[in-house]
Scaffold this motif. Structure first.
Motif, PDB file in Angstrom:
ATOM      1  N   ASN A  55       2.024  10.419  71.122  1.00  0.00           N
ATOM      2  CA  ASN A  55       3.114   9.589  71.646  1.00  0.00           C
ATOM      3  C   ASN A  55       3.281   8.320  70.825  1.00  0.00           C
ATOM      4  O   ASN A  55       4.409   7.877  70.565  1.00  0.00           O
ATOM      5  CB  ASN A  55       2.860   9.237  73.112  1.00  0.00           C
ATOM      6  N   ALA A  56       2.164   7.721  70.392  1.00  0.00           N
ATOM      7  CA  ALA A  56       2.233   6.517  69.551  1.00  0.00           C
ATOM      8  C   ALA A  56       2.914   6.838  68.227  1.00  0.00           C
ATOM      9  O   ALA A  56       3.694   6.038  67.702  1.00  0.00           O
ATOM     10  CB  ALA A  56       0.824   5.967  69.311  1.00  0.00           C
ATOM     11  N   ALA A  57       2.635   8.030  67.695  1.00  0.00           N
ATOM     12  CA  ALA A  57       3.272   8.451  66.437  1.00  0.00           C
ATOM     13  C   ALA A  57       4.768   8.636  66.625  1.00  0.00           C
ATOM     14  O   ALA A  57       5.577   8.199  65.797  1.00  0.00           O
ATOM     15  CB  ALA A  57       2.630   9.743  65.938  1.00  0.00           C
ATOM     16  N   TYR A  58       5.165   9.287  67.716  1.00  0.00           N
ATOM     17  CA  TYR A  58       6.583   9.549  67.954  1.00  0.00           C
ATOM     18  C   TYR A  58       7.360   8.237  68.138  1.00  0.00           C
ATOM     19  O   TYR A  58       8.498   8.112  67.657  1.00  0.00           O
ATOM     20  CB  TYR A  58       6.771  10.433  69.185  1.00  0.00           C
ATOM     21  N   LEU A  59       6.760   7.280  68.834  1.00  0.00           N
ATOM     22  CA  LEU A  59       7.426   5.990  69.045  1.00  0.00           C
ATOM     23  C   LEU A  59       7.674   5.285  67.720  1.00  0.00           C
ATOM     24  O   LEU A  59       8.752   4.721  67.489  1.00  0.00           O
ATOM     25  CB  LEU A  59       6.576   5.104  69.971  1.00  0.00           C
ATOM     26  N   LEU A  60       6.683   5.317  66.834  1.00  0.00           N
ATOM     27  CA  LEU A  60       6.843   4.682  65.524  1.00  0.00           C
ATOM     28  C   LEU A  60       7.901   5.408  64.704  1.00  0.00           C
ATOM     29  O   LEU A  60       8.713   4.776  64.024  1.00  0.00           O
ATOM     30  CB  LEU A  60       5.506   4.657  64.782  1.00  0.00           C
ATOM     31  N   GLY A  61       7.913   6.728  64.773  1.00  0.00           N
ATOM     32  CA  GLY A  61       8.910   7.505  64.044  1.00  0.00           C
ATOM     33  C   GLY A  61      10.322   7.205  64.505  1.00  0.00           C
ATOM     34  O   GLY A  61      11.259   7.150  63.703  1.00  0.00           O
ATOM     35  N   ASN A  62      10.501   6.975  65.806  1.00  0.00           N
ATOM     36  CA  ASN A  62      11.827   6.670  66.341  1.00  0.00           C
ATOM     37  C   ASN A  62      12.303   5.284  65.928  1.00  0.00           C
ATOM     38  O   ASN A  62      13.498   5.068  65.712  1.00  0.00           O
ATOM     39  CB  ASN A  62      11.814   6.788  67.871  1.00  0.00           C
ATOM     40  N   VAL A  63      11.373   4.344  65.796  1.00  0.00           N
ATOM     41  CA  VAL A  63      11.749   2.999  65.348  1.00  0.00           C
ATOM     42  C   VAL A  63      12.298   3.048  63.924  1.00  0.00           C
ATOM     43  O   VAL A  63      13.267   2.364  63.583  1.00  0.00           O
ATOM     44  CB  VAL A  63      10.532   2.048  65.432  1.00  0.00           C
ATOM     45  N   TYR A  64      11.674   3.882  63.100  1.00  0.00           N
ATOM     46  CA  TYR A  64      12.092   4.026  61.701  1.00  0.00           C
ATOM     47  C   TYR A  64      13.573   4.377  61.584  1.00  0.00           C
ATOM     48  O   TYR A  64      14.268   3.899  60.689  1.00  0.00           O
ATOM     49  CB  TYR A  64      11.228   5.112  61.059  1.00  0.00           C
ATOM     50  N   LYS A  65      14.076   5.196  62.519  1.00  0.00           N
ATOM     51  CA  LYS A  65      15.475   5.628  62.467  1.00  0.00           C
ATOM     52  C   LYS A  65      16.455   4.467  62.637  1.00  0.00           C
ATOM     53  O   LYS A  65      17.626   4.594  62.292  1.00  0.00           O
ATOM     54  CB  LYS A  65      15.754   6.656  63.564  1.00  0.00           C
ATOM     55  N   ASN A  66      15.989   3.371  63.200  1.00  0.00           N
ATOM     56  CA  ASN A  66      16.881   2.269  63.539  1.00  0.00           C
ATOM     57  C   ASN A  66      16.686   1.046  62.646  1.00  0.00           C
ATOM     58  O   ASN A  66      17.047  -0.069  63.025  1.00  0.00           O
ATOM     59  CB  ASN A  66      16.698   1.899  65.008  1.00  0.00           C
ATOM     60  N   ILE A  67      16.107   1.260  61.464  1.00  0.00           N
ATOM     61  CA  ILE A  67      15.922   0.188  60.483  1.00  0.00           C
ATOM     62  C   ILE A  67      16.575   0.622  59.178  1.00  0.00           C
ATOM     63  O   ILE A  67      16.473   1.784  58.778  1.00  0.00           O
ATOM     64  CB  ILE A  67      14.420  -0.089  60.240  1.00  0.00           C
ATOM     65  N   ASN A  68      17.249  -0.279  58.509  1.00  0.00           N
ATOM     66  CA  ASN A  68      17.811   0.033  57.197  1.00  0.00           C
ATOM     67  C   ASN A  68      16.675   0.331  56.228  1.00  0.00           C
ATOM     68  O   ASN A  68      15.748  -0.476  56.086  1.00  0.00           O
ATOM     69  CB  ASN A  68      18.643  -1.141  56.675  1.00  0.00           C
ATOM     70  N   ILE A  69      16.745   1.477  55.558  1.00  0.00           N
ATOM     71  CA  ILE A  69      15.649   1.926  54.702  1.00  0.00           C
ATOM     72  C   ILE A  69      16.150   2.212  53.288  1.00  0.00           C
ATOM     73  O   ILE A  69      17.175   2.869  53.102  1.00  0.00           O
ATOM     74  CB  ILE A  69      15.004   3.218  55.251  1.00  0.00           C
ATOM     75  N   THR A  70      15.390   1.721  52.328  1.00  0.00           N
ATOM     76  CA  THR A  70      15.594   2.114  50.934  1.00  0.00           C
ATOM     77  C   THR A  70      14.294   2.735  50.447  1.00  0.00           C
ATOM     78  O   THR A  70      13.254   2.081  50.460  1.00  0.00           O
ATOM     79  CB  THR A  70      15.955   0.906  50.042  1.00  0.00           C
ATOM     80  N   GLU A  71      14.345   4.012  50.072  1.00  0.00           N
ATOM     81  CA  GLU A  71      13.157   4.695  49.581  1.00  0.00           C
ATOM     82  C   GLU A  71      13.327   5.033  48.109  1.00  0.00           C
ATOM     83  O   GLU A  71      14.426   5.360  47.656  1.00  0.00           O
ATOM     84  CB  GLU A  71      12.903   5.977  50.379  1.00  0.00           C
TER      85      GLU A  71
END
Length: 332
Positions: free
Chosen positions: A162-178
């Motif tokens: 559950n801790a992993a899924y929560l962190l993964g969902n936060v990632y979707k809502n941040i501007n990302i440059t990879e």
């Protein structure tokens, strides 16, 4: 130096508060002991200095201008020695990143030597396999035992997932440059092959992980074309650069209108957190140069983008072939 520190602390104290009494309270010492430190008759220890800096929200780097002496202060991430440590790391990472979802112009820049961790924090075998690899690297008991992937995932606590899924969902809502290279997924492919050939990962699950890899490639390609996260609540931007010049090392930089923060890995998941702005600006400039020497795949045209992702699919196909080969040969 202590005089400079004391003078700066005095500017942080409310007018109606006794400075000596407040110092005594923060350091849990007597009034006289606090007074001696204020008048420099007793030196402030490093531990006391850190306590005071935290209480008054002061950057020691900025106060002493340590950067000019080629020395900076860093913060360590939670140490990971076992499953419990990994869960704490995920929770702390969530605390660090969640505020960025509320800052419109906040951006993460990720120079990806391996698949960025955020791509493997979903309800998949890939997520569980990555946890298996991470823990095998840091838990001495697990390292010396012959616990296989199948036994490991049976014992995984739901709270960790559950801790992993929560962190993964936060990632979707941040501007990302990879920033990726053609080898960004190679390390993960090699991990699957290593544990499969070592007999610690079944053929069935190895092939399921390969399917998850394929989903990551396809998902990343779609986001690259859309230039935004799929499933984002705030239409967060996503940009992918292909690097052909510089080696990548899983460094991460947070850029906001207010400041920059740099995260540099030193073990599998542990990292140094650097907030010294002069250093962060230097690293930011380097990352900008990396991107200027790379190709933004949303702008390169369909051919270049397709070639890049096709090469990832080809490497994944070679991994599948290796797994599906029946290595058991009879000499009778």
């Amino acid at each position: 130096m202590q005089d400079l520190f004391i003078q700066y602390l005095k500017t942080k104290v409310k007018d109606n508060t006794s400075f000596a009494e407040e110092i005594a309270s923060v350091l849990d010492i007597g009034y006289d002991a606090a007074y001696r430190r204020i008048n420099q008759k007793t030196s402030i220890s490093l531990e006391e200095g850190v306590k005071l800096a935290k209480h008054y929200n002061i950057s020691l780097n900025r106060l002493y201008e340590v950067g000019s002496q080629n020395t900076i202060l860093t913060e360590l991430s939670p140490r990971i020695n076992n499953v419990e440590g990994l869960e704490e790391w995920l929770k702390q990472s969530l605390i660090n990143l969640e505020p960025l979802t509320k800052i419109k112009k906040a951006t993460l820049i990720y120079a990806a030597k391996d698949i960025p961790i955020f791509h493997s924090l979903t309800d998949t075998h890939l997520t569980r396999f990555k946890m298996f690899v991470w823990i095998k690297d840091v838990d001495l008991n697990l390292t010396t035992s012959k616990v296989n992937y199948e036994n490991f995932i049976e014992a995984l606590p739901k709270s960790l997932l559950n801790a992993a899924y929560l962190l993964g969902n936060v990632y979707k809502n941040i501007n990302i440059t990879e920033i990726w290279s053609e080898n960004t997924m190679t390390g993960s492919f090699q991990q699957v092959l290593y544990y499969y050939e070592a007999g610690l990962l079944s053929k069935e699950n190895a092939l399921k992980i390969c399917n998850d890899f394929e989903d990551v490639i396809n998902h990343t390609e779609k986001q690259t074309i859309l230039q935004s996260h799929i499933g984002s609540n705030n239409k967060a931007a996503y940009s992918l650069y292909k690097s052909e010049l510089h080696p990548l090392n899983n460094t991460l930089m947070v850029v906001t209108p207010f400041k920059k923060i740099f995260f540099s890995p030193y073990t599998v998941l542990n990292y140094f957190k650097v907030e010294h702005q002069e250093t962060c600006e230097h690293i930011y400039d380097f990352l900008q140069k990396q991107m200027s020497n790379s190709k933004l795949l949303a702008n390169t045209g369909e051919r270049d983008r397709s070639v890049f992702f096709k090469k990832l699919h080809i490497k994944l196909g070679l991994l599948r072939e290796r797994i599906e080969i029946d290595e058991k040969m009879s000499f009778l």
